[in-house]
Design an enzyme around this catalytic site. Structure first.
Site, PDB file in Angstrom:
ATOM      1  N   LYS A 191       0.865  -1.187   0.000  1.00 29.59           N
ATOM      2  CA  LYS A 191       0.000   0.000   0.000  1.00 29.59           C
ATOM      3  C   LYS A 191       0.899   1.234   0.000  1.00 29.59           C
ATOM      4  O   LYS A 191       1.779   1.362   0.845  1.00 29.59           O
ATOM      5  CB  LYS A 191      -0.899   0.016   1.242  1.00 29.59           C
ATOM      6  CG  LYS A 191      -1.724   1.298   1.401  1.00 29.59           C
ATOM      7  CD  LYS A 191      -2.369   1.380   2.765  1.00 29.59           C
ATOM      8  CE  LYS A 191      -1.379   1.665   3.863  1.00 29.59           C
ATOM      9  NZ  LYS A 191      -0.818   3.047   3.851  1.00 29.59           N
ATOM     10  N   ASP A 224      -5.238   0.916   8.874  1.00 27.22           N
ATOM     11  CA  ASP A 224      -4.949   0.654   7.472  1.00 27.22           C
ATOM     12  C   ASP A 224      -5.665  -0.580   6.918  1.00 27.22           C
ATOM     13  O   ASP A 224      -5.653  -0.803   5.707  1.00 27.22           O
ATOM     14  CB  ASP A 224      -3.435   0.466   7.258  1.00 27.22           C
ATOM     15  CG  ASP A 224      -2.699   1.787   7.131  1.00 27.22           C
ATOM     16  OD1 ASP A 224      -3.355   2.813   6.872  1.00 27.22           O
ATOM     17  OD2 ASP A 224      -1.462   1.786   7.286  1.00 27.22           O
TER      18      ASP A 224
END
Length: 282
Positions: A10, A130
């Protein structure tokens, strides 16, 4: 039958810190993408829950209940068993969401193995800020503490080169070094980017508000950025709270730069891949 899920890196192309709640959580506004570089999580039927970790970045990664993968499994179902194998290719605690992406991959793999419903991204927030965005690894805008996910205009095809100096950067220390916590968000409406050059030009007008404090915590990040920018990519910046930095390049050009950097800086972790424009989940 065993199941497998990909846990892509990510990358925060932008990261604006816009406030802080009374409970200490920071409010963010971030454009997030995923890259086709990552870890792999497999799960096979078993009477009890277990985890093994292998791969080039496995050193020091726990295989007990403290691993977020195990916590994700118990979050999905407290009673079932599975033999899980996590192949680590991403560096740990490096600002590219490796642990959160692993947890999301575990949820996808175990949902298929156990034939149980997959929780919505918002429902996974207790596992970490996250994890929600990693549940659907495609370009998204994150707002608030991590659970407010917004679609973004289609991103152009592009490559990313990821570089980490293999030095620790504790996230709490980075936030602790942040001098302002109330800066402006991104524009309410994001533009459409016809190509990677247009995306890079726009990124040059945005920020990662954690870059300067992270450099104060770990000055080696400035060295990585200096080296990346000397190679004249379309754009280079730090991802998340560091220490991983990225270079944005036209599609097909990432591998060449990655090889150059590996040869010149053998102590760094370097990887290249394409921005995932689909879900990326396998």
């Amino acid at each position: 039958m065993a199941t497998e899920a990909f846990a892509p890196a990510k990358i925060n192309l932008t990261l604006h810190v816009t406030g802080q709640r009374a409970d200490g959580y920071h409010l963010l506004d971030s454009l997030v993408v995923f890259c086709d570089v990552g870890d792999t999580l497999s799960a096979a039927p078993a009477d009890r829950l277990s985890l093994r970790v292998d791969g080039p970045m496995a050193a020091g990664v726990p295989d007990d209940a403290s691993n977020l993968v195990m916590r994700a499994a118990r979050f999905l179902d407290l009673s079932r068993g599975a033999a899980m194998m996590l192949t680590k290719r991403l560096p740990v605690a490096s600002g590219i969401g490796g642990g959160s992406s692993d947890a999301a991959a575990a949820l996808r793999a175990l949902s298929a193995l156990w034939d149980v419903p997959l929780p919505s991204p918002e429902e996974t927030l207790p596992l970490g800020a996250d994890v929600p965005v990693c549940m659907t690894p495609r370009p998204q805008r994150i707002r608030g503490v991590g659970a407010r996910l917004c679609p973004v205009p289609d991103l152009p095809t592009a490559d990313l080169v990821l570089v980490n100096p293999r030095l620790p950067v504790p996230t709490p220390a980075v936030f602790g070094a942040l001098t302002r916590r109330d800066r402006s968000p991104m524009p309410e409406e994001l533009p459409r980017w016809p190509d990677a050059a247009a995306l890079a030009e726009w990124l040059g007008t945005m920020r990662n508000d954690l870059e300067a404090p992270a450099i104060r915590v770990q000055p080696a990040i400035a060295d990585v950025l200096r080296v990346l920018r000397a190679e004249k990519p379309l754009h280079a910046a730090m991802s998340g709270s560091g220490a991983t930095c990225y270079a944005l390049l036209p599609a097909g050009q990432g591998a060449g730069l990655a090889e150059t950097l590996k040869a010149a800086h053998p102590g760094w972790w370097v990887a290249s891949g394409a921005i995932l424009r689909d879900t990326g989940a396998a």
